[in-house]
Design a protein around this motif. Structure first.
Motif, mmCIF file in Angstrom:
data_model
loop_
_atom_site.group_PDB
_atom_site.id
_atom_site.type_symbol
_atom_site.label_atom_id
_atom_site.label_comp_id
_atom_site.label_asym_id
_atom_site.label_seq_id
_atom_site.Cartn_x
_atom_site.Cartn_y
_atom_site.Cartn_z
ATOM 1 N N ALA A 49 0.821 -1.202 0.000
ATOM 2 C CA ALA A 49 0.000 0.000 0.000
ATOM 3 C C ALA A 49 0.858 1.257 0.000
ATOM 4 O O ALA A 49 0.536 2.242 -0.674
ATOM 5 C CB ALA A 49 -0.922 -0.011 1.212
ATOM 6 N N ARG A 50 1.949 1.251 0.747
ATOM 7 C CA ARG A 50 2.822 2.428 0.785
ATOM 8 C C ARG A 50 3.433 2.691 -0.590
ATOM 9 O O ARG A 50 3.563 3.844 -1.009
ATOM 10 C CB ARG A 50 3.929 2.259 1.819
ATOM 11 C CG ARG A 50 3.483 2.417 3.258
ATOM 12 C CD ARG A 50 4.658 2.760 4.161
ATOM 13 N NE ARG A 50 5.225 4.054 3.795
ATOM 14 C CZ ARG A 50 4.806 5.226 4.268
ATOM 15 N NH1 ARG A 50 3.800 5.271 5.111
ATOM 16 N NH2 ARG A 50 5.383 6.352 3.882
ATOM 17 N N PHE A 106 0.517 4.128 -2.864
ATOM 18 C CA PHE A 106 -0.149 5.384 -2.521
ATOM 19 C C PHE A 106 0.764 6.457 -1.931
ATOM 20 O O PHE A 106 0.351 7.613 -1.846
ATOM 21 C CB PHE A 106 -1.291 5.117 -1.541
ATOM 22 C CG PHE A 106 -2.372 4.252 -2.110
ATOM 23 C CD1 PHE A 106 -3.227 4.738 -3.077
ATOM 24 C CD2 PHE A 106 -2.521 2.944 -1.689
ATOM 25 C CE1 PHE A 106 -4.221 3.942 -3.616
ATOM 26 C CE2 PHE A 106 -3.507 2.139 -2.214
ATOM 27 C CZ PHE A 106 -4.364 2.640 -3.189
ATOM 28 N N VAL A 107 1.959 6.094 -1.511
ATOM 29 C CA VAL A 107 2.834 7.068 -0.859
ATOM 30 C C VAL A 107 4.148 7.238 -1.616
ATOM 31 O O VAL A 107 4.479 8.337 -2.071
ATOM 32 C CB VAL A 107 3.121 6.669 0.608
ATOM 33 C CG1 VAL A 107 4.036 7.698 1.275
ATOM 34 C CG2 VAL A 107 1.822 6.528 1.391
ATOM 35 N N ASN A 146 -8.562 6.545 -3.697
ATOM 36 C CA ASN A 146 -7.157 6.528 -3.298
ATOM 37 C C ASN A 146 -6.925 7.296 -2.002
ATOM 38 O O ASN A 146 -6.121 6.890 -1.154
ATOM 39 C CB ASN A 146 -6.293 7.094 -4.422
ATOM 40 C CG ASN A 146 -6.252 6.187 -5.633
ATOM 41 O OD1 ASN A 146 -6.600 5.015 -5.550
ATOM 42 N ND2 ASN A 146 -5.846 6.712 -6.763
ATOM 43 N N HIS A 154 -5.525 5.642 1.387
ATOM 44 C CA HIS A 154 -4.306 6.205 1.965
ATOM 45 C C HIS A 154 -4.534 6.550 3.437
ATOM 46 O O HIS A 154 -3.698 6.265 4.301
ATOM 47 C CB HIS A 154 -3.883 7.453 1.191
ATOM 48 C CG HIS A 154 -2.666 8.117 1.758
ATOM 49 N ND1 HIS A 154 -2.624 9.452 2.055
ATOM 50 C CD2 HIS A 154 -1.448 7.620 2.088
ATOM 51 C CE1 HIS A 154 -1.426 9.762 2.538
ATOM 52 N NE2 HIS A 154 -0.703 8.662 2.566
ATOM 53 N N HIS A 155 -5.670 7.171 3.743
ATOM 54 C CA HIS A 155 -6.015 7.477 5.140
ATOM 55 C C HIS A 155 -6.081 6.187 5.955
ATOM 56 O O HIS A 155 -5.585 6.137 7.095
ATOM 57 C CB HIS A 155 -7.360 8.201 5.176
ATOM 58 C CG HIS A 155 -7.868 8.460 6.567
ATOM 59 N ND1 HIS A 155 -7.500 9.569 7.305
ATOM 60 C CD2 HIS A 155 -8.712 7.745 7.368
ATOM 61 C CE1 HIS A 155 -8.087 9.529 8.486
ATOM 62 N NE2 HIS A 155 -8.831 8.435 8.553
ATOM 63 N N THR A 203 -2.597 4.575 6.746
ATOM 64 C CA THR A 203 -1.665 5.370 7.555
ATOM 65 C C THR A 203 -2.170 5.599 8.974
ATOM 66 O O THR A 203 -1.538 6.337 9.736
ATOM 67 C CB THR A 203 -1.390 6.726 6.885
ATOM 68 O OG1 THR A 203 -2.632 7.394 6.613
ATOM 69 C CG2 THR A 203 -0.623 6.541 5.586
#
Length: 220
Positions: free
Chosen positions: A117-118, A121-122, A176, A180-181, A184
């Motif tokens: 996921a990181r 999305f990050v 997205n 992302h929220h 994290t």
């Protein structure tokens, strides 16, 4: 196909060996980029985790950025495959139910493991103009898939609120952003709750309130 990729080595096709190494590098990238962060990573560290050499790395990639893009694409393709498979098993003609199933499949595919996921999305965000252009192209692929989903199940093309391109972009941004929220924060609601929220967003923005295509006559 290049003749050199058709040769055998140790009883295996060179192309098969290269594909296996690519998968090893992508798996290593998910671990390294997802834990240490892309900006702080090195080719040497990626090779160590992959248990392959720098020479083998540069046989496949020109740079870490190339590996990042391949890794991002692999995650996105797995997510698309999951969504398509889930939709195929969903009940026909049930648009809300099908969208909910598709959302849950997407969230599970990209968010089931924090490092994946990181990367998705990050770490992929703001790397370079080239990477941003690539992300935009991938969003376009998702927009097409969303349109095809609504059309095939709902029996009509999306009747978006306002400009259809902007409306679809808004839905993708909401998906997205919420995921992302979710990834994290330590407290994570069940995937089903995220799917419910995102289904409501998609239907509100891309499907008319009465479920009918634009211009359809109102019921008596």
């Amino acid at each position: 196909m290049n003749a050199s990729r058709e040769r055998t080595y140790g009883g295996r096709l060179v192309v098969d060996r290269l594909d296996e190494r690519r998968r090893q590098f992508i798996s290593a990238a998910i671990e390294v980029f997802g834990e240490k962060r892309y900006a702080a990573s090195t080719v040497t560290e990626i090779c160590r985790v992959a248990r392959l050499s720098r020479r083998q790395f540069y046989e496949l990639f020109d740079s870490r950025e190339d590996l990042l893009l391949d890794t991002y694409d692999a995650i996105q393709q797995q997510a698309r495959d999951s969504v398509v498979a889930a939709v195929a098993d969903a009940e026909a003609d049930d648009l809300p139910g099908t969208v909910r199933v598709a959302m849950a499949a997407y969230i599970d595919a990209v968010g089931r493991e924090n490092r994946r996921a990181r990367v998705a999305f990050v770490e992929i965000v703001g790397v370079s103009d080239r990477v941003e252009a690539h992300r935009d192209a991938v969003r376009g692929q998702w927009a097409k898939l969303i349109t095809e989903l609504i059309t095939s199940v709902g029996g009509t093309e999306p009747n978006a609120v306002g400009n259809s391109e902007l409306a679809t972009a808004a839905v993708i941004g909401a998906v997205n952003g919420l995921i992302h929220h979710w990834i994290t924060h330590e407290s994570r609601p069940p995937i089903e709750e995220l799917a419910d929220v995102l289904t409501s967003v998609l239907l509100a923005v891309l499907v008319p309130a009465d479920g009918k295509p634009a211009g359809a006559p109102a019921s008596a």
